[in-house]
Design an enzyme around this catalytic site. Sequence first.
Site, PDB file in Angstrom:
ATOM      1  N   CYS A 175       6.808  -3.409   5.201  1.00  0.00           N
ATOM      2  CA  CYS A 175       8.062  -2.664   5.122  1.00  0.00           C
ATOM      3  C   CYS A 175       9.167  -3.481   4.466  1.00  0.00           C
ATOM      4  CB  CYS A 175       8.511  -2.247   6.512  1.00  0.00           C
ATOM      5  SG  CYS A 175       7.413  -1.071   7.283  1.00  0.00           S
ATOM      6  N   GLU A 233       3.704 -11.133   5.543  1.00  0.00           N
ATOM      7  CA  GLU A 233       5.027 -10.502   5.546  1.00  0.00           C
ATOM      8  C   GLU A 233       5.968 -11.379   6.353  1.00  0.00           C
ATOM      9  OE1 GLU A 233       5.277  -6.478   7.101  1.00  0.00           O
ATOM     10  OE2 GLU A 233       7.324  -6.302   6.344  1.00  0.00           O
ATOM     11  N   ASN A 285       4.750   0.278  -0.595  1.00  0.00           N
ATOM     12  CA  ASN A 285       4.025  -0.131   0.615  1.00  0.00           C
ATOM     13  C   ASN A 285       3.569   1.120   1.343  1.00  0.00           C
ATOM     14  OD1 ASN A 285       3.088  -1.722   2.825  1.00  0.00           O
ATOM     15  ND2 ASN A 285       4.952  -1.214   3.915  1.00  0.00           N
ATOM     16  N   GLU A 286       4.202   1.430   2.460  1.00  0.00           N
ATOM     17  CA  GLU A 286       3.785   2.621   3.196  1.00  0.00           C
ATOM     18  C   GLU A 286       4.688   3.772   2.803  1.00  0.00           C
ATOM     19  OE1 GLU A 286       3.875   1.843   7.367  1.00  0.00           O
ATOM     20  OE2 GLU A 286       1.797   1.218   7.411  1.00  0.00           O
TER      21      GLU A 286
HETATM   22  O1  AHR Z   1       2.606  -4.944   9.812  1.00  0.00           O
HETATM   23  C1  AHR Z   1       3.835  -4.464  10.278  1.00  0.00           C
HETATM   24  C2  AHR Z   1       4.278  -3.246   9.525  1.00  0.00           C
HETATM   25  O2  AHR Z   1       3.390  -2.206   9.754  1.00  0.00           O
HETATM   26  C3  AHR Z   1       4.288  -3.375   8.035  1.00  0.00           C
HETATM   27  O3  AHR Z   1       5.455  -3.939   7.582  1.00  0.00           O
HETATM   28  C4  AHR Z   1       4.165  -1.964   7.569  1.00  0.00           C
HETATM   29  O4  AHR Z   1       3.528  -1.856   6.332  1.00  0.00           O
HETATM   30  C5  AHR Z   1       3.430  -1.280   8.688  1.00  0.00           C
HETATM   31  O5  AHR Z   1       4.086  -0.155   9.123  1.00  0.00           O
END
Ligand code: AHR
Length: 658
Positions: A245, A48, A376-377
């Site tokens: 994120c 990321e 993602n989340e």
């Molecule tokens: O790894 C950091 C963040 O943690 C990522 O972007 C997200 O998926 C999680 O909340």
Amino acid sequence: MKGTSYIIIICFVAISVFYAGAQERIFDIAIDRPIGEVSPQMWGVFFEDINLGADGGIYAELVKNRSFEFFRPMMGWHPLGAPVEGALLVLNRQEHHAKNPRFLRVNTMAIGSSGLGLGNEGFRGMGVKAGVRYDFSIMYRQHVPGISLRLELVDSAGIVIGAGRLEPAAVTGGWQQQITSFHATATHPKARLNIWFEGNGEIDLDMISLFPADTWQGRPGGLRADMVQLLADMEPGFLRFPGGCIVEGYDLSQRFQWKKTVGPVEERQMVINRWNFEFKHRPTPDYFQTFGLGFFEYFQLAEDIGAEPLPIINCGMACQFNTAEVVPLDQLDTYVQDALDLIEFANGDTTTTWGRLRADMGHPEPFNLKMIGIGNENWGPQYVERLAVFQQAMKNRHPEIAIVASSGTDPNGDRFNYLDSALRNLGVDIIDEHYYRPPQWFFDNAARYDNYDRNGPRIFAGEYAAQSVAIASPDNKNNWLTALSEAAFLTGLERNADIVTLASYAPLFGHVDGWQWTPDLIWVDNLTVYGTPNYYVQKLYSTNKGTHIVQLTEKGDTVAGQRDLFASAVVDKKTNELIIKVVNRSDYPIAIQLELSGADHVAQTAVHVEMRSDDLDTVNSIEAPLAVSPQEREIVINHRSPRVEVSPYSFNVFRFKI
Ligand code: AHR
């Protein structure tokens, strides 16, 4: 021969004496009855653009804000000499060029002898290496030809450590690109670039860029070789990208849109990086995504390091910790189309629109995409509803692509329980679970998957990292305790590799001068890179993954923390090895008798790789990059009745030839 026998006897005696003080345990290992296969993709990498992971990190561009598109167009730049009013002007051609609207007009006609120039500070400085070639390039448009560019790389004291010159061709009309190269004469971690405008004239400039030539595989405009090398060394089975994120965006306008990250770099529309302002305690106002590292480069990186690509795509929802915007269900089409087109970009033949673009970018062969993450989340019914729309479209058009879906931010609790059962009802292929938890959670959950449903979706341990203080705390450390607890937890993933088929630590990179989130797997500064103990733990799993899981028990139970031991075993049918991983979290040594069924003996010498530290607070650092790292040695064993010893606070990999 006689000499060899003496040595072996001495070794046995020495080992027996050593064992005298150790606690005794017995493991039963059924080599002949594999209980499942280990997926070749099992241990992977999660990338990321956080902590200056891409811009300012692995993407080797040294110039910050090269196209003047940051909110403050001159951020990273400062005038040199004595500019008169209007000598340096930011122009905006939004109406004609929405993707890269701004450029700089330089007019030297009213400048006196004090000269005019422009300095760039780089991303926390520029890491420059003696003897390396640097490629400087610009896009320009002449109005009144006459200006030439004198280039200097200077160290913190202002000493010139590299110099070059670029004479723009005296052509009027449209935009041109030109490159010039020069070598650095000294190494410096925080150099700056000065550009002096000499001669009289007026010229427009954009995409002012400086790259080292020693990028990964020597690709112009490529990636930092040292950072990619650490990834390649892990022999990762997959590369998940681009997040995280960052996929979701603060709001939907800032979501990650892969189509805006492919094609010529000057056409890739920059957006603010959501980690720019996410944490008040770690603001990073100069953090933007230029997408020089875009989806083509991610696929290429995956291929380079032998990993399967695993792109994650926005599901029509912005980050639920931020605006939580969602796209109305009846307007999801663009988002779904993005996913379908991505499959065409990766796998389509060169007669298709997106396959053609891939070929034009230099890769006519497909990238062999086999899985894609939707969201993602994300959480709640709004996620499940949107996922269902994607799922239907994808399964109709591309049943060959496995769908990865997220079970949210937590590995338990109401949010997780709701999603876990909803995703199972939907019949997604793979569930992406995230665990940012204290080390104790990792020790306590080594048996998490022992009784997971074998008939449901496979599991992707998509983001794991033990937090030494608390999630997102700036005081978190990549200390040995966190890595040891992860090593313990990973025995449980390996033991259940028939159902847990993918695993990756998160986040991947942290820049020592520009991070927002800690802990991170790999830390860098502008010139160096080092792996944390957590890196070496996952690397040991990955490079010793074997092909088949075998049963390892103590008194009939799996070894998942009873009396401080955690263990798992695999065989590698390609190398004919039995590979055992053992974590000892106690402060005393433990001797283990290995009762093997299915082989009456193993070879007399074996390999023991050990990571240990008596101080659970030990961390690696730029000064001591290998403070906790694997130590490998050959051991001599009783080949009919092997016995091994594990030190206090240690993670051990034993490889026996069978
Ligand atoms: O790894 C950091 C963040 O943690 C990522 O972007 C997200 O998926 C999680 O909340």
